[in-house]
Design a protein around this motif. Structure first.
Motif, PDB file in Angstrom:
ATOM      1  N   GLY A 129       3.033  -8.181  -8.955  1.00 30.97           N
ATOM      2  CA  GLY A 129       1.696  -7.952  -9.488  1.00 30.97           C
ATOM      3  C   GLY A 129       0.855  -7.100  -8.559  1.00 30.97           C
ATOM      4  N   LEU A 130       0.915  -7.373  -7.260  1.00 28.21           N
ATOM      5  CA  LEU A 130       0.159  -6.572  -6.287  1.00 28.21           C
ATOM      6  C   LEU A 130       0.657  -5.130  -6.254  1.00 28.21           C
ATOM      7  CD1 LEU A 130      -0.168  -9.073  -3.289  1.00 28.21           C
ATOM      8  CD2 LEU A 130      -1.954  -8.369  -4.889  1.00 28.21           C
ATOM      9  N   VAL A 131       1.968  -4.950  -6.396  1.00 27.27           N
ATOM     10  CA  VAL A 131       2.525  -3.592  -6.436  1.00 27.27           C
ATOM     11  C   VAL A 131       1.930  -2.813  -7.612  1.00 27.27           C
ATOM     12  CG1 VAL A 131       4.630  -2.268  -6.923  1.00 27.27           C
ATOM     13  CG2 VAL A 131       4.668  -4.099  -5.220  1.00 27.27           C
ATOM     14  N   LEU A 132       1.899  -3.433  -8.782  1.00 24.82           N
ATOM     15  CA  LEU A 132       1.381  -2.751  -9.969  1.00 24.82           C
ATOM     16  C   LEU A 132      -0.121  -2.499  -9.860  1.00 24.82           C
ATOM     17  CD1 LEU A 132       3.357  -4.591 -12.803  1.00 24.82           C
ATOM     18  CD2 LEU A 132       3.793  -2.331 -11.828  1.00 24.82           C
ATOM     19  N   ILE A 133      -0.859  -3.474  -9.333  1.00 26.26           N
ATOM     20  CA  ILE A 133      -2.298  -3.281  -9.138  1.00 26.26           C
ATOM     21  C   ILE A 133      -2.554  -2.104  -8.210  1.00 26.26           C
ATOM     22  CG2 ILE A 133      -4.386  -4.312  -8.126  1.00 26.26           C
ATOM     23  CD1 ILE A 133      -3.231  -7.059  -9.032  1.00 26.26           C
ATOM     24  N   THR A 134      -1.798  -2.038  -7.124  1.00 26.33           N
ATOM     25  CA  THR A 134      -1.974  -0.969  -6.136  1.00 26.33           C
ATOM     26  C   THR A 134      -1.613   0.384  -6.722  1.00 26.33           C
ATOM     27  OG1 THR A 134      -1.445  -2.548  -4.379  1.00 26.33           O
ATOM     28  CG2 THR A 134      -1.318  -0.217  -3.826  1.00 26.33           C
ATOM     29  N   ALA A 186      -2.880   4.315 -15.650  1.00 27.83           N
ATOM     30  CA  ALA A 186      -3.361   3.591 -14.473  1.00 27.83           C
ATOM     31  C   ALA A 186      -3.993   2.265 -14.864  1.00 27.83           C
ATOM     32  CB  ALA A 186      -4.363   4.450 -13.706  1.00 27.83           C
ATOM     33  N   ALA A 187      -4.787   2.279 -15.936  1.00 31.77           N
ATOM     34  CA  ALA A 187      -5.440   1.051 -16.392  1.00 31.77           C
ATOM     35  C   ALA A 187      -4.420   0.026 -16.886  1.00 31.77           C
ATOM     36  CB  ALA A 187      -6.441   1.378 -17.507  1.00 31.77           C
ATOM     37  N   GLY A 188      -3.428   0.489 -17.654  1.00 31.28           N
ATOM     38  CA  GLY A 188      -2.401  -0.425 -18.150  1.00 31.28           C
ATOM     39  C   GLY A 188      -1.582  -1.021 -17.030  1.00 31.28           C
ATOM     40  N   THR A 189      -1.240  -0.208 -16.036  1.00 28.18           N
ATOM     41  CA  THR A 189      -0.465  -0.699 -14.890  1.00 28.18           C
ATOM     42  C   THR A 189      -1.253  -1.741 -14.108  1.00 28.18           C
ATOM     43  OG1 THR A 189       0.629   1.456 -14.718  1.00 28.18           O
ATOM     44  CG2 THR A 189       0.755   0.006 -12.800  1.00 28.18           C
ATOM     45  N   THR A 190      -2.541  -1.488 -13.901  1.00 31.06           N
ATOM     46  CA  THR A 190      -3.389  -2.438 -13.167  1.00 31.06           C
ATOM     47  C   THR A 190      -3.508  -3.762 -13.913  1.00 31.06           C
ATOM     48  OG1 THR A 190      -4.666  -0.581 -12.272  1.00 31.06           O
ATOM     49  CG2 THR A 190      -5.655  -2.765 -12.109  1.00 31.06           C
ATOM     50  N   THR A 191      -3.697  -3.690 -15.224  1.00 32.17           N
ATOM     51  CA  THR A 191      -3.816  -4.919 -16.026  1.00 32.17           C
ATOM     52  C   THR A 191      -2.532  -5.732 -15.975  1.00 32.17           C
ATOM     53  OG1 THR A 191      -5.366  -3.825 -17.526  1.00 32.17           O
ATOM     54  CG2 THR A 191      -4.305  -5.829 -18.329  1.00 32.17           C
ATOM     55  N   GLY A 240      -1.601   1.276  -9.909  1.00 27.40           N
ATOM     56  CA  GLY A 240      -2.596   1.646 -10.911  1.00 27.40           C
ATOM     57  C   GLY A 240      -3.900   2.097 -10.291  1.00 27.40           C
ATOM     58  N   PHE A 241      -4.344   1.375  -9.265  1.00 27.28           N
ATOM     59  CA  PHE A 241      -5.608   1.735  -8.619  1.00 27.28           C
ATOM     60  C   PHE A 241      -5.542   3.114  -7.976  1.00 27.28           C
ATOM     61  CE2 PHE A 241      -7.586   2.112  -4.430  1.00 27.28           C
ATOM     62  CZ  PHE A 241      -8.909   2.260  -4.831  1.00 27.28           C
ATOM     63  N   PHE A 242      -4.533   3.361  -7.145  1.00 22.20           N
ATOM     64  CA  PHE A 242      -4.486   4.633  -6.429  1.00 22.20           C
ATOM     65  C   PHE A 242      -4.270   5.821  -7.375  1.00 22.20           C
ATOM     66  CE2 PHE A 242      -4.026   2.125  -2.538  1.00 22.20           C
ATOM     67  CZ  PHE A 242      -4.873   2.846  -1.707  1.00 22.20           C
ATOM     68  N   THR A 243      -3.547   5.601  -8.457  1.00 24.44           N
ATOM     69  CA  THR A 243      -3.409   6.664  -9.453  1.00 24.44           C
ATOM     70  C   THR A 243      -4.758   6.971 -10.081  1.00 24.44           C
ATOM     71  OG1 THR A 243      -1.123   6.045  -9.953  1.00 24.44           O
ATOM     72  CG2 THR A 243      -2.299   7.328 -11.617  1.00 24.44           C
ATOM     73  N   GLY A 244      -5.448   5.932 -10.532  1.00 20.52           N
ATOM     74  CA  GLY A 244      -6.750   6.134 -11.159  1.00 20.52           C
ATOM     75  C   GLY A 244      -7.754   6.776 -10.229  1.00 20.52           C
ATOM     76  N   TYR A 286       0.824  -1.210   0.000  1.00 20.21           N
ATOM     77  CA  TYR A 286       0.000   0.000   0.000  1.00 20.21           C
ATOM     78  C   TYR A 286       0.859   1.261   0.000  1.00 20.21           C
ATOM     79  CZ  TYR A 286      -4.844  -1.537   0.557  1.00 20.21           C
ATOM     80  OH  TYR A 286      -6.098  -2.027   0.341  1.00 20.21           O
ATOM     81  N   LEU A 287       2.115   1.133   0.469  1.00 18.46           N
ATOM     82  CA  LEU A 287       3.012   2.284   0.425  1.00 18.46           C
ATOM     83  C   LEU A 287       3.177   2.801  -0.998  1.00 18.46           C
ATOM     84  CD1 LEU A 287       5.764   1.169   2.955  1.00 18.46           C
ATOM     85  CD2 LEU A 287       4.172   3.085   3.219  1.00 18.46           C
ATOM     86  N   VAL A 288       3.094   1.898  -1.950  1.00 20.43           N
ATOM     87  CA  VAL A 288       3.144   2.298  -3.357  1.00 20.43           C
ATOM     88  C   VAL A 288       1.969   3.215  -3.662  1.00 20.43           C
ATOM     89  CG1 VAL A 288       3.048   1.470  -5.734  1.00 20.43           C
ATOM     90  CG2 VAL A 288       4.323   0.180  -4.016  1.00 20.43           C
ATOM     91  N   GLY A 289       0.802   2.886  -3.119  1.00 23.94           N
ATOM     92  CA  GLY A 289      -0.369   3.730  -3.318  1.00 23.94           C
ATOM     93  C   GLY A 289      -0.202   5.098  -2.695  1.00 23.94           C
ATOM     94  N   THR A 290       0.464   5.151  -1.544  1.00 19.05           N
ATOM     95  CA  THR A 290       0.719   6.436  -0.894  1.00 19.05           C
ATOM     96  C   THR A 290       1.521   7.354  -1.813  1.00 19.05           C
ATOM     97  OG1 THR A 290       0.790   5.306   1.244  1.00 19.05           O
ATOM     98  CG2 THR A 290       1.695   7.524   1.159  1.00 19.05           C
TER      99      THR A 290
END
Length: 418
Positions: free
Chosen positions: A328-333, A306-311, A335-339, A280-284
């Motif tokens: 994978g979780l890092v990229l999902i996080t 954000a969408a490409g990173t999440t995918t 992408g989500f927090f950016t979007g 989640y620190l990535v999301g921060t």
């Protein structure tokens, strides 16, 4: 004629004074506001998702399936989604600061009762009440910032609030994971309740009195007209859908990930699984830098990224080796927090009046996405394993891309017509 004698000049002057008196980075009060709302974001997400990392333990304690236990998350996010619009109306009448304070007070009180739930049904009911109480935070916070912070600093300020969400989500899951490993899930959620009490007290002491708030009407007809106008705006509708779809992915992934990592081939203990949420620190970081990203790529460009990173993260998470799953979780996080930061700040910028209602509609869609993702992610996992959950996420991201492409086309057509 002197400027003072013309109505137009008077209005412009008033607007300039109002804009100049708003807080800006480095100015008086800005740090206090940022820290106060950061702590509110920490408390909100820590409480809202306090059971998510503990679902395997909740399932075992009550003897229920993953999809049944997931309602302890869906109930909270569903309660928030249902009450965020009425709470935003109350904030228009009684003030953002007052409502946020009351909401946190109720939520932390319920949080101290959650560990004593005698049954799954009682636990879900308490969590729903807690989610309904927390509904006073998200829309009121973004409306407060839109009124008290300069427009140029708005995306950054909202990004910091979202960053608080990510820290709350991370710390809550990490703390509950290790505490639950030693003393069980009840002590773990109780610990989160105590931490949230401290955040709520600090929030109340730090947040300044608003200077630009103007009380609105609680009349249902006025509220209905404001909501109708927001829903009639094509751009706002697209932003609401984008927020819901991003959160569908995120809710599904993080509701189910604990079950996957306790199972073969990983077999991780609860404390280690809780520590996984350090990503989640990535999301921060990504949420707090969303403003600069929009400055470089534009809003739609940032959403595509954000969408490409999440995918990419969803596809990597299908691997059977732990490092690739974590990446994978890092990229999902990220992408989500950016979007989420881009979409939520765009809502506040787009709405020229009734900002609390505009933000509330976004938050409602966002948490409906969370509830839907938590439930569908668990159902998909039960039916097809992790591939089912990841597949659901990819479909949701495709929805984000489709909506953004449609928005780009609509913008080009509008330029041609003009």
């Amino acid at each position: 004629m002197p400027a003072a004698d013309t109505g137009a000049s008077t209005v412009v002057g008033a607007d300039a004074v109002t804009a100049d008196s708003r807080m800006r980075p480095g100015g008086p009060g800005y740090r206090r506001v940022s820290l106060a709302l950061f702590l509110a974001g920490v408390a909100t997400f820590a409480l809202l998702y306090s059971t998510q990392a503990l679902l395997p333990l909740v399932s075992r304690d009550f003897g229920v399936t993953a999809s049944a236990a997931s309602w302890t998350v869906s109930g909270a996010t569903g309660g928030l989604a249902l009450f965020v619009l009425p709470m935003s109306a109350l904030s228009e009448r009684f003030g953002r600061r007052t409502l946020m304070t009351a909401s946190l007070a109720v939520a932390v009180t319920v949080g101290l009762l959650v560990p004593f739930a005698p049954s799954l049904g009682t636990l879900i009911a308490l969590r729903a009440v807690q989610g309904a109480a927390l509904a006073g935070l998200p829309a009121s916070a973004t409306a407060y910032l839109a009124e008290e912070v300069t427009p140029k600093a708005l995306i950054t300020a909202i990004g910091l609030f979202v960053a608080g969400n990510s820290v709350g989500g991370m710390s809550g899951r990490v703390i509950t994971g290790w505490v639950a490993q030693e003393w069980g899930w009840r002590v773990a959620v109780g610990t989160i309740g105590v931490i949230a009490v401290a955040c709520a007290l600090a929030f109340r002491l730090l947040l300044p009195e608003p200077k630009h708030f103007k009380a609105g009407s609680l009349h249902p007809r006025v509220l209905a007209r404001t909501v109708r106008d927001h829903l009639a705006d094509p751009l706002l509708r697209r932003l609401y859908a984008i927020g819901a779809l991003f959160m569908t992915v995120f809710g599904g992934v993080y509701t189910v990930i604990g079950y996957r990592l306790t199972d073969r081939p990983f077999g991780l203990p609860q404390g280690v699984i809780g520590s996984i949420f350090l990503v989640y620190l990535v999301g921060t970081v990504t949420a707090s830098t969303a403003g600069r990203l929009v400055g470089r790529l534009g809003r739609r460009g940032a959403l595509y990224l954000a969408a490409g990173t999440t995918t990419a993260g969803l596809l990597l998470s299908l691997a059977s080796t732990l490092p690739l799953v974590l990446l994978g979780l890092v990229l999902i996080t990220a992408g989500f927090f950016t979007g989420h930061a881009v979409a939520s700040s765009a809502v506040s910028h787009t709405a020229k009046r009734g900002r609390a209602q505009a933000s509330a509609l976004y938050q409602s869609a966002y948490y409906i996405g969370s509830s839907t993702g938590s439930t569908l992610g668990a159902v998909a996992f039960h039916a097809g394993g992790w591939a089912g959950t990841a597949g659901m996420g990819v479909l949701a991201v495709l929805g984000v891309v489709t909506i953004t492409l449609f928005g780009s086309r609509a913008a080009r057509l509008a330029v041609r017509v003009a």
